[in-house]
Write an enzyme that holds these catalytic residues in place. Structure first.
Site, PDB file in Angstrom:
ATOM      1  CB  ALA A   1       6.418  -4.970   3.591  1.00 51.39           C
TER       2      ALA A   1
ATOM      3  N   GLY B   1      11.762  -2.699   2.335  1.00 47.29           N
ATOM      4  CA  GLY B   1      13.024  -2.546   1.610  1.00 47.29           C
ATOM      5  C   GLY B   1      13.553  -3.825   1.002  1.00 47.29           C
TER       6      GLY B   1
ATOM      7  CE1 TYR C   1       0.066   8.061   9.518  1.00 51.66           C
ATOM      8  CE2 TYR C   1       0.897   5.906   8.880  1.00 51.66           C
ATOM      9  CZ  TYR C   1       0.919   7.289   8.766  1.00 51.66           C
ATOM     10  OH  TYR C   1       1.808   7.900   7.916  1.00 51.66           O
TER      11      TYR C   1
ATOM     12  CB  ALA D   1      -3.357   4.402   3.778  1.00 53.16           C
TER      13      ALA D   1
ATOM     14  CG  HIS E   1       4.145   2.457   9.030  1.00 61.25           C
ATOM     15  ND1 HIS E   1       3.891   2.119   7.733  1.00 61.25           N
ATOM     16  CD2 HIS E   1       5.316   1.861   9.356  1.00 61.25           C
ATOM     17  CE1 HIS E   1       4.854   1.336   7.269  1.00 61.25           C
ATOM     18  NE2 HIS E   1       5.726   1.167   8.244  1.00 61.25           N
TER      19      HIS E   1
ATOM     20  CG  HIS F   1      -2.327   1.527   8.018  1.00 62.86           C
ATOM     21  ND1 HIS F   1      -1.305   1.239   8.900  1.00 62.86           N
ATOM     22  CD2 HIS F   1      -1.785   2.360   7.093  1.00 62.86           C
ATOM     23  CE1 HIS F   1      -0.205   1.878   8.517  1.00 62.86           C
ATOM     24  NE2 HIS F   1      -0.467   2.561   7.434  1.00 62.86           N
TER      25      HIS F   1
ATOM     26  N   GLY G   1       7.187  -1.992  -2.308  1.00 66.15           N
ATOM     27  CA  GLY G   1       6.641  -0.656  -2.459  1.00 66.15           C
ATOM     28  C   GLY G   1       7.358   0.117  -3.536  1.00 66.15           C
ATOM     29  NE  ARG G   2      11.369   2.284  -0.426  1.00 73.10           N
ATOM     30  CZ  ARG G   2      12.263   2.209   0.560  1.00 73.10           C
ATOM     31  NH1 ARG G   2      13.169   3.148   0.705  1.00 73.10           N
ATOM     32  NH2 ARG G   2      12.251   1.198   1.396  1.00 73.10           N
TER      33      ARG G   2
ATOM     34  N   PRO H   1       0.849  -1.206   0.000  1.00 73.05           N
ATOM     35  CG  PRO H   1       0.030  -1.044   2.175  1.00 73.05           C
ATOM     36  CD  PRO H   1       0.834  -1.925   1.281  1.00 73.05           C
ATOM     37  CG  LEU H   2       3.311   1.983  -2.479  1.00 71.86           C
ATOM     38  CD1 LEU H   2       3.863   1.830  -3.895  1.00 71.86           C
ATOM     39  CD2 LEU H   2       4.436   2.172  -1.482  1.00 71.86           C
TER      40      LEU H   2
HETATM   41  C1  PHB Z   1       3.151   8.312   4.488  1.00 71.05           C
HETATM   42  O1  PHB Z   1       2.340   8.819   3.716  1.00 71.05           O
HETATM   43  O2  PHB Z   1       4.182   8.901   4.834  1.00 71.05           O
HETATM   44  C2  PHB Z   1       2.868   6.956   4.998  1.00 71.05           C
HETATM   45  C3  PHB Z   1       1.584   6.461   4.883  1.00 71.05           C
HETATM   46  C4  PHB Z   1       1.300   5.196   5.352  1.00 71.05           C
HETATM   47  C5  PHB Z   1       2.299   4.445   5.930  1.00 71.05           C
HETATM   48  C6  PHB Z   1       3.577   4.927   6.047  1.00 71.05           C
HETATM   49  C7  PHB Z   1       3.864   6.188   5.569  1.00 71.05           C
HETATM   50  O3  PHB Z   1       2.013   3.224   6.391  1.00 71.05           O
END
Ligand code: PHB
Length: 391
Positions: A317, A319, A202, A68, A200, A197, A340-341, A35-36
Protein backbone atom coordinates in the site's frame (compact mmCIF):
# COMPACT_ATOMS: atom_id res chain seq x y z
CA UNK A 1 -16.88 -16.79 -28.01
CA UNK A 2 -19.51 -15.93 -25.37
CA UNK A 3 -19.58 -12.54 -23.67
CA UNK A 4 -18.68 -14.08 -20.33
CA UNK A 5 -15.61 -15.78 -21.72
CA UNK A 6 -14.50 -12.56 -23.40
CA UNK A 7 -14.92 -10.69 -20.13
CA UNK A 8 -12.84 -13.30 -18.33
CA UNK A 9 -10.10 -13.10 -20.94
CA UNK A 10 -10.09 -9.31 -20.67
CA UNK A 11 -9.59 -9.52 -16.92
CA UNK A 12 -6.73 -11.97 -17.27
CA UNK A 13 -4.84 -9.25 -19.13
CA UNK A 14 -5.21 -6.93 -16.14
CA UNK A 15 -3.06 -8.31 -13.32
CA UNK A 16 -5.09 -6.58 -10.58
CA UNK A 17 -8.23 -8.26 -11.88
CA UNK A 18 -6.93 -11.82 -11.68
CA UNK A 19 -8.14 -14.19 -8.96
CA UNK A 20 -5.98 -15.05 -5.98
CA UNK A 21 -6.22 -17.64 -3.22
CA UNK A 22 -5.38 -16.07 0.12
CA UNK A 23 -5.25 -18.99 2.54
CA UNK A 24 -8.82 -20.27 2.80
CA UNK A 25 -10.24 -17.24 1.00
CA UNK A 26 -10.84 -17.23 -2.74
CA UNK A 27 -10.46 -13.68 -3.94
CA UNK A 28 -11.74 -12.73 -7.38
CA UNK A 29 -9.39 -9.75 -7.73
CA UNK A 30 -6.42 -8.14 -5.99
CA UNK A 31 -7.72 -4.67 -5.19
CA UNK A 32 -8.04 -4.36 -1.42
CA UNK A 33 -9.86 -1.62 0.48
CA UNK A 34 -7.17 -0.14 2.75
CA UNK A 35 -8.11 0.55 6.37
CA UNK A 36 -9.23 4.20 6.47
CA UNK A 37 -9.96 6.28 9.54
CA UNK A 38 -13.33 7.93 8.92
CA UNK A 39 -14.32 9.31 12.33
CA UNK A 40 -18.02 8.71 11.95
CA UNK A 41 -18.43 6.17 14.77
CA UNK A 42 -20.03 8.42 17.36
CA UNK A 43 -19.06 7.59 20.95
CA UNK A 44 -16.75 4.92 19.53
CA UNK A 45 -19.76 2.84 18.39
CA UNK A 46 -20.00 1.87 14.68
CA UNK A 47 -23.08 3.51 13.18
CA UNK A 48 -25.73 2.29 10.71
CA UNK A 49 -24.34 4.62 7.99
CA UNK A 50 -21.25 2.40 7.88
CA UNK A 51 -23.44 -0.40 6.47
CA UNK A 52 -23.89 1.56 3.26
CA UNK A 53 -20.30 2.77 3.14
CA UNK A 54 -18.71 -0.66 3.38
CA UNK A 55 -21.27 -2.50 1.27
CA UNK A 56 -20.83 0.11 -1.50
CA UNK A 57 -17.18 -0.98 -1.67
CA UNK A 58 -17.81 -4.72 -1.40
CA UNK A 59 -17.63 -7.02 -4.43
CA UNK A 60 -17.97 -10.75 -4.77
CA UNK A 61 -14.56 -12.13 -3.86
CA UNK A 62 -13.21 -8.70 -2.87
CA UNK A 63 -11.18 -8.10 0.28
CA UNK A 64 -12.07 -5.19 2.58
CA UNK A 65 -10.25 -3.94 5.65
CA UNK A 66 -12.29 -2.07 8.20
CA UNK A 67 -10.97 1.16 9.63
CA UNK A 68 -8.66 1.04 12.65
CA UNK A 69 -10.72 -0.10 15.63
CA UNK A 70 -9.72 0.37 19.27
CA UNK A 71 -8.99 -2.64 21.46
CA UNK A 72 -9.64 -0.92 24.81
CA UNK A 73 -10.64 2.32 26.46
CA UNK A 74 -7.02 3.52 26.40
CA UNK A 75 -6.63 2.77 22.68
CA UNK A 76 -8.27 5.85 21.17
CA UNK A 77 -6.64 9.05 19.98
CA UNK A 78 -9.00 10.64 17.46
CA UNK A 79 -12.66 11.67 17.72
CA UNK A 80 -15.37 9.15 16.81
CA UNK A 81 -13.20 6.19 15.88
CA UNK A 82 -14.82 2.80 16.46
CA UNK A 83 -13.97 0.27 19.14
CA UNK A 84 -14.49 -3.44 19.63
CA UNK A 85 -13.97 -3.85 23.36
CA UNK A 86 -17.59 -3.49 24.57
CA UNK A 87 -20.63 -5.61 23.74
CA UNK A 88 -22.40 -2.56 22.34
CA UNK A 89 -19.54 -1.88 19.91
CA UNK A 90 -19.21 -5.54 18.94
CA UNK A 91 -22.95 -5.83 18.29
CA UNK A 92 -22.93 -2.62 16.26
CA UNK A 93 -20.39 -4.14 13.85
CA UNK A 94 -22.69 -7.08 13.12
CA UNK A 95 -25.06 -5.52 10.53
CA UNK A 96 -22.05 -3.94 8.82
CA UNK A 97 -20.27 -7.29 8.57
CA UNK A 98 -23.49 -8.95 7.39
CA UNK A 99 -23.95 -6.40 4.61
CA UNK A 100 -20.39 -6.93 3.37
CA UNK A 101 -20.81 -10.70 3.48
CA UNK A 102 -24.11 -10.44 1.63
CA UNK A 103 -22.12 -8.97 -1.28
CA UNK A 104 -19.71 -11.92 -1.13
CA UNK A 105 -16.66 -10.01 0.12
CA UNK A 106 -14.10 -11.00 2.75
CA UNK A 107 -13.95 -8.54 5.65
CA UNK A 108 -11.21 -8.16 8.26
CA UNK A 109 -11.24 -5.81 11.21
CA UNK A 110 -8.11 -3.75 11.80
CA UNK A 111 -7.40 -3.71 15.53
CA UNK A 112 -5.25 -0.94 16.99
CA UNK A 113 -4.01 0.89 20.00
CA UNK A 114 -2.72 4.40 19.36
CA UNK A 115 -0.43 4.52 22.40
CA UNK A 116 1.02 8.02 22.76
CA UNK A 117 -0.80 9.33 19.65
CA UNK A 118 -3.50 10.52 22.01
CA UNK A 119 -4.20 13.05 24.70
CA UNK A 120 -5.80 13.04 28.13
CA UNK A 121 -9.14 14.05 26.60
CA UNK A 122 -9.43 10.61 24.94
CA UNK A 123 -8.33 8.68 28.02
CA UNK A 124 -10.41 7.23 30.86
CA UNK A 125 -10.39 9.58 33.87
CA UNK A 126 -8.21 11.99 31.92
CA UNK A 127 -5.14 9.84 32.53
CA UNK A 128 -1.95 10.01 30.47
CA UNK A 129 -1.81 7.98 27.23
CA UNK A 130 0.33 4.86 27.51
CA UNK A 131 3.41 4.11 25.43
CA UNK A 132 6.76 2.39 25.30
CA UNK A 133 8.29 5.69 26.35
CA UNK A 134 7.85 9.01 28.14
CA UNK A 135 8.84 10.86 24.93
CA UNK A 136 6.12 13.31 23.94
CA UNK A 137 4.96 14.01 20.38
CA UNK A 138 4.81 17.46 18.81
CA UNK A 139 1.41 18.41 17.26
CA UNK A 140 0.86 16.83 13.83
CA UNK A 141 -1.15 17.87 10.80
CA UNK A 142 -3.81 15.30 9.86
CA UNK A 143 -4.11 13.83 6.37
CA UNK A 144 -7.01 16.17 5.59
CA UNK A 145 -4.44 18.97 5.60
CA UNK A 146 -6.53 20.98 8.10
CA UNK A 147 -6.81 19.44 11.56
CA UNK A 148 -3.93 19.50 13.99
CA UNK A 149 -3.74 16.52 16.32
CA UNK A 150 -2.41 17.40 19.79
CA UNK A 151 -0.89 14.99 22.24
CA UNK A 152 -0.26 14.75 25.97
CA UNK A 153 2.96 13.47 27.52
CA UNK A 154 2.69 9.67 27.57
CA UNK A 155 3.34 7.33 30.46
CA UNK A 156 5.79 4.51 29.83
CA UNK A 157 4.21 1.11 30.48
CA UNK A 158 5.95 -0.89 33.17
CA UNK A 159 7.09 -4.37 32.18
CA UNK A 160 4.41 -6.10 34.22
CA UNK A 161 1.59 -4.07 32.61
CA UNK A 162 2.40 -5.38 29.13
CA UNK A 163 0.59 -8.77 29.31
CA UNK A 164 -2.69 -6.92 29.99
CA UNK A 165 -2.32 -4.89 26.76
CA UNK A 166 -1.46 -8.05 24.81
CA UNK A 167 -4.60 -9.60 26.25
CA UNK A 168 -6.70 -6.61 25.14
CA UNK A 169 -5.70 -7.42 21.55
CA UNK A 170 -6.61 -11.08 22.12
CA UNK A 171 -10.08 -10.18 23.39
CA UNK A 172 -10.65 -7.64 20.62
CA UNK A 173 -9.80 -10.36 18.05
CA UNK A 174 -12.23 -12.74 19.69
CA UNK A 175 -14.93 -10.06 19.66
CA UNK A 176 -14.28 -9.38 15.98
CA UNK A 177 -14.73 -13.02 15.03
CA UNK A 178 -17.76 -13.38 17.25
CA UNK A 179 -19.52 -10.19 16.18
CA UNK A 180 -22.99 -11.63 15.58
CA UNK A 181 -22.37 -15.24 16.55
CA UNK A 182 -24.72 -15.09 19.51
CA UNK A 183 -27.71 -14.99 17.18
CA UNK A 184 -28.06 -18.75 17.16
CA UNK A 185 -31.01 -19.14 14.85
CA UNK A 186 -29.26 -17.51 11.95
CA UNK A 187 -26.01 -18.60 10.43
CA UNK A 188 -24.28 -15.30 10.88
CA UNK A 189 -20.56 -15.06 11.24
CA UNK A 190 -18.47 -12.16 12.39
CA UNK A 191 -15.43 -10.66 10.70
CA UNK A 192 -13.44 -13.20 8.70
CA UNK A 193 -10.25 -12.20 10.49
CA UNK A 194 -8.27 -9.35 11.96
CA UNK A 195 -5.40 -7.17 10.86
CA UNK A 196 -3.12 -6.10 13.70
CA UNK A 197 -2.12 -2.45 13.24
CA UNK A 198 1.64 -2.55 13.66
CA UNK A 199 2.35 0.57 11.59
CA UNK A 200 2.38 4.38 11.44
CA UNK A 201 3.75 5.25 14.84
CA UNK A 202 0.94 3.74 16.92
CA UNK A 203 1.51 1.65 20.04
CA UNK A 204 3.06 -1.45 18.49
CA UNK A 205 5.43 0.64 16.37
CA UNK A 206 6.33 2.70 19.43
CA UNK A 207 7.95 -0.54 20.61
CA UNK A 208 9.37 -1.64 17.22
CA UNK A 209 11.30 1.50 16.39
CA UNK A 210 14.38 2.93 18.02
CA UNK A 211 13.34 6.57 17.56
CA UNK A 212 10.51 5.94 20.06
CA UNK A 213 11.57 2.94 22.12
CA UNK A 214 14.08 3.92 24.83
CA UNK A 215 13.34 1.04 27.19
CA UNK A 216 15.95 -0.94 29.05
CA UNK A 217 13.80 -4.00 29.93
CA UNK A 218 13.21 -7.03 27.70
CA UNK A 219 10.99 -4.85 25.46
CA UNK A 220 13.73 -2.40 24.50
CA UNK A 221 17.23 -2.25 23.07
CA UNK A 222 17.93 -5.07 20.60
CA UNK A 223 15.77 -5.72 17.55
CA UNK A 224 14.57 -8.91 19.18
CA UNK A 225 13.53 -7.01 22.32
CA UNK A 226 11.81 -4.18 20.43
CA UNK A 227 9.80 -6.67 18.36
CA UNK A 228 8.81 -8.76 21.38
CA UNK A 229 5.62 -6.84 22.25
CA UNK A 230 4.22 -6.92 18.70
CA UNK A 231 5.08 -10.58 18.29
CA UNK A 232 3.45 -11.44 21.62
CA UNK A 233 0.30 -9.82 20.25
CA UNK A 234 0.60 -11.83 17.02
CA UNK A 235 0.96 -15.00 19.06
CA UNK A 236 -1.96 -14.22 21.40
CA UNK A 237 -4.28 -13.26 18.54
CA UNK A 238 -3.24 -16.31 16.48
CA UNK A 239 -3.87 -18.60 19.46
CA UNK A 240 -7.27 -17.05 19.93
CA UNK A 241 -8.68 -17.08 16.38
CA UNK A 242 -6.19 -19.13 14.32
CA UNK A 243 -3.19 -17.81 12.40
CA UNK A 244 -5.09 -18.37 9.14
CA UNK A 245 -7.31 -15.41 10.04
CA UNK A 246 -4.54 -13.04 11.12
CA UNK A 247 -2.77 -10.34 9.15
CA UNK A 248 -0.53 -7.50 10.23
CA UNK A 249 0.15 -4.04 8.83
CA UNK A 250 3.72 -2.78 9.05
CA UNK A 251 5.52 0.38 7.92
CA UNK A 252 9.23 -0.16 8.63
CA UNK A 253 10.28 2.73 6.37
CA UNK A 254 7.77 5.32 7.55
CA UNK A 255 8.67 8.06 10.01
CA UNK A 256 5.07 9.00 10.73
CA UNK A 257 4.37 10.24 14.29
CA UNK A 258 8.07 10.62 15.08
CA UNK A 259 8.48 6.88 14.77
CA UNK A 260 11.41 6.18 12.50
CA UNK A 261 14.01 3.46 12.74
CA UNK A 262 17.75 3.67 12.16
CA UNK A 263 17.69 0.44 10.13
CA UNK A 264 14.26 -0.08 8.58
CA UNK A 265 15.31 -2.88 6.25
CA UNK A 266 16.74 -4.94 9.13
CA UNK A 267 13.56 -4.30 11.12
CA UNK A 268 11.27 -5.31 8.24
CA UNK A 269 13.27 -8.46 7.55
CA UNK A 270 13.47 -9.47 11.18
CA UNK A 271 9.71 -9.06 11.50
CA UNK A 272 8.70 -11.04 8.42
CA UNK A 273 11.03 -13.87 9.39
CA UNK A 274 9.58 -13.93 12.90
CA UNK A 275 6.05 -13.82 11.48
CA UNK A 276 6.81 -16.89 9.37
CA UNK A 277 7.07 -18.89 12.60
CA UNK A 278 3.44 -18.13 13.43
CA UNK A 279 2.23 -18.86 9.90
CA UNK A 280 -0.08 -15.85 9.79
CA UNK A 281 -2.18 -15.27 6.71
CA UNK A 282 -0.71 -12.05 5.40
CA UNK A 283 1.71 -9.21 5.83
CA UNK A 284 0.53 -5.79 4.65
CA UNK A 285 3.39 -3.37 4.16
CA UNK A 286 3.42 0.31 3.44
CA UNK A 287 5.83 1.53 0.79
CA UNK A 288 8.36 4.11 1.88
CA UNK A 289 6.87 6.40 -0.75
CA UNK A 290 3.98 7.40 1.50
CA UNK A 291 5.27 10.95 1.84
CA UNK A 292 3.64 14.16 3.06
CA UNK A 293 0.50 15.25 1.22
CA UNK A 294 0.91 15.04 -2.53
CA UNK A 295 4.59 14.07 -2.53
CA UNK A 296 5.47 10.66 -3.89
CA UNK A 297 8.85 9.14 -4.60
CA UNK A 298 9.28 6.03 -6.71
CA UNK A 299 10.96 3.09 -5.01
CA UNK A 300 9.45 -0.05 -6.51
CA UNK A 301 12.04 -2.45 -5.10
CA UNK A 302 12.28 -1.44 -1.46
CA UNK A 303 9.93 -4.09 -0.11
CA UNK A 304 11.21 -6.89 -2.35
CA UNK A 305 13.49 -8.48 0.31
CA UNK A 306 10.55 -8.70 2.73
CA UNK A 307 8.22 -9.94 0.03
CA UNK A 308 10.73 -12.68 -0.81
CA UNK A 309 11.22 -13.75 2.82
CA UNK A 310 7.59 -13.75 3.90
CA UNK A 311 5.81 -17.08 3.34
CA UNK A 312 2.20 -15.87 3.43
CA UNK A 313 0.25 -13.43 1.30
CA UNK A 314 1.93 -10.07 0.74
CA UNK A 315 -0.05 -6.84 0.41
CA UNK A 316 1.45 -3.47 -0.47
CA UNK A 317 0.00 0.00 0.00
CA UNK A 318 1.02 3.61 -0.31
CA UNK A 319 -0.26 5.91 -3.03
CA UNK A 320 -0.64 3.25 -5.73
CA UNK A 321 -2.31 4.06 -9.04
CA UNK A 322 -3.86 1.52 -11.41
CA UNK A 323 -0.76 1.13 -13.52
CA UNK A 324 1.86 0.74 -10.81
CA UNK A 325 -0.47 -1.67 -8.99
CA UNK A 326 -0.70 -3.78 -12.14
CA UNK A 327 3.05 -3.66 -12.56
CA UNK A 328 3.68 -4.72 -8.95
CA UNK A 329 1.41 -7.75 -9.34
CA UNK A 330 2.78 -8.64 -12.79
CA UNK A 331 6.37 -8.47 -11.50
CA UNK A 332 5.38 -10.61 -8.49
CA UNK A 333 6.44 -7.87 -6.09
CA UNK A 334 3.15 -8.41 -4.28
CA UNK A 335 0.04 -10.56 -4.27
CA UNK A 336 -2.47 -7.81 -3.49
CA UNK A 337 -2.53 -4.01 -3.55
CA UNK A 338 -4.44 -1.93 -1.00
CA UNK A 339 -5.98 1.33 -2.21
CA UNK A 340 -7.08 3.99 0.23
CA UNK A 341 -7.89 7.40 -1.20
CA UNK A 342 -8.93 6.06 -4.63
CA UNK A 343 -11.19 3.43 -3.08
CA UNK A 344 -12.72 6.02 -0.80
CA UNK A 345 -13.60 8.27 -3.74
CA UNK A 346 -14.54 5.41 -6.08
CA UNK A 347 -16.78 2.85 -4.40
CA UNK A 348 -16.63 0.77 -7.60
CA UNK A 349 -12.84 0.95 -7.94
CA UNK A 350 -12.39 -2.66 -9.19
CA UNK A 351 -14.93 -2.03 -11.96
CA UNK A 352 -13.22 1.26 -12.91
CA UNK A 353 -9.82 -0.43 -13.01
CA UNK A 354 -11.27 -3.19 -15.15
CA UNK A 355 -12.62 -0.67 -17.66
CA UNK A 356 -9.75 1.77 -17.21
CA UNK A 357 -12.46 4.34 -16.51
CA UNK A 358 -11.76 7.82 -15.11
CA UNK A 359 -11.67 8.14 -11.33
CA UNK A 360 -13.59 10.49 -9.04
CA UNK A 361 -11.26 12.81 -7.12
CA UNK A 362 -11.09 12.43 -3.36
CA UNK A 363 -12.01 15.40 -1.20
CA UNK A 364 -9.49 15.79 1.61
CA UNK A 365 -11.57 18.27 3.55
CA UNK A 366 -14.32 15.69 4.17
CA UNK A 367 -12.04 12.74 5.08
CA UNK A 368 -12.83 13.10 8.78
CA UNK A 369 -16.01 15.19 8.66
CA UNK A 370 -18.45 13.67 11.16
CA UNK A 371 -21.02 13.34 8.37
CA UNK A 372 -23.06 10.20 7.70
CA UNK A 373 -23.29 10.96 3.96
CA UNK A 374 -21.02 13.83 2.87
CA UNK A 375 -17.59 12.57 1.85
CA UNK A 376 -18.64 9.10 2.93
CA UNK A 377 -21.41 7.44 0.94
CA UNK A 378 -21.99 10.17 -1.66
CA UNK A 379 -19.09 9.46 -4.03
CA UNK A 380 -20.80 8.47 -7.31
CA UNK A 381 -20.63 5.10 -9.02
CA UNK A 382 -19.50 5.03 -12.62
CA UNK A 383 -23.01 4.82 -14.06
CA UNK A 384 -23.91 7.98 -12.15
CA UNK A 385 -21.04 9.98 -13.58
CA UNK A 386 -20.39 11.69 -16.88
CA UNK A 387 -17.42 9.43 -17.59
CA UNK A 388 -19.74 6.47 -18.11
CA UNK A 389 -21.77 8.31 -20.74
CA UNK A 390 -18.56 9.25 -22.51
CA UNK A 391 -19.01 13.01 -22.17
C1 PHB B 1 -4.99 8.89 10.84
O1 PHB B 1 -6.15 8.88 11.26
O2 PHB B 1 -4.39 9.94 10.62
C2 PHB B 1 -4.33 7.59 10.59
C3 PHB B 1 -4.88 6.45 11.15
C4 PHB B 1 -4.28 5.23 10.93
C5 PHB B 1 -3.14 5.17 10.15
C6 PHB B 1 -2.60 6.29 9.59
C7 PHB B 1 -3.20 7.51 9.80
O3 PHB B 1 -2.56 3.98 9.95
Amino acid sequence: MGTEMREEEGKQRIPLLTPYKMGNFSLSHRIVLAPLTRQRSFNNVPQPHAIRYYSQRATKGGFLLAEATGVSDTAQGYPNTPGIWTKEQTDAWKPIVDAVHAKGAVFFCQIWHVGRVSNTGFQPNGQSPISSTYRELAPQLRANGVDMARFSPPRRLSTDEIPKIVNDFRIAARNAIEAGRHIILLLISGFDGVEIHGAHGYLIEQFFKDQANDRTDQYGGSLENRCRFGLEIVEAVSDEIGADRVGIRLSPFATYMECGDSNPEALGLYLVEALNKYGILYCHMIEPRMMPVGVKSECPDSLVPMRKSFKGTFIVAGGYEREDGNKAVAANRTDLVAYGRHFLANPDLPKRFELDAPLNKYQRETFYAPEPVLGYTDYPFLEETDGFRGK
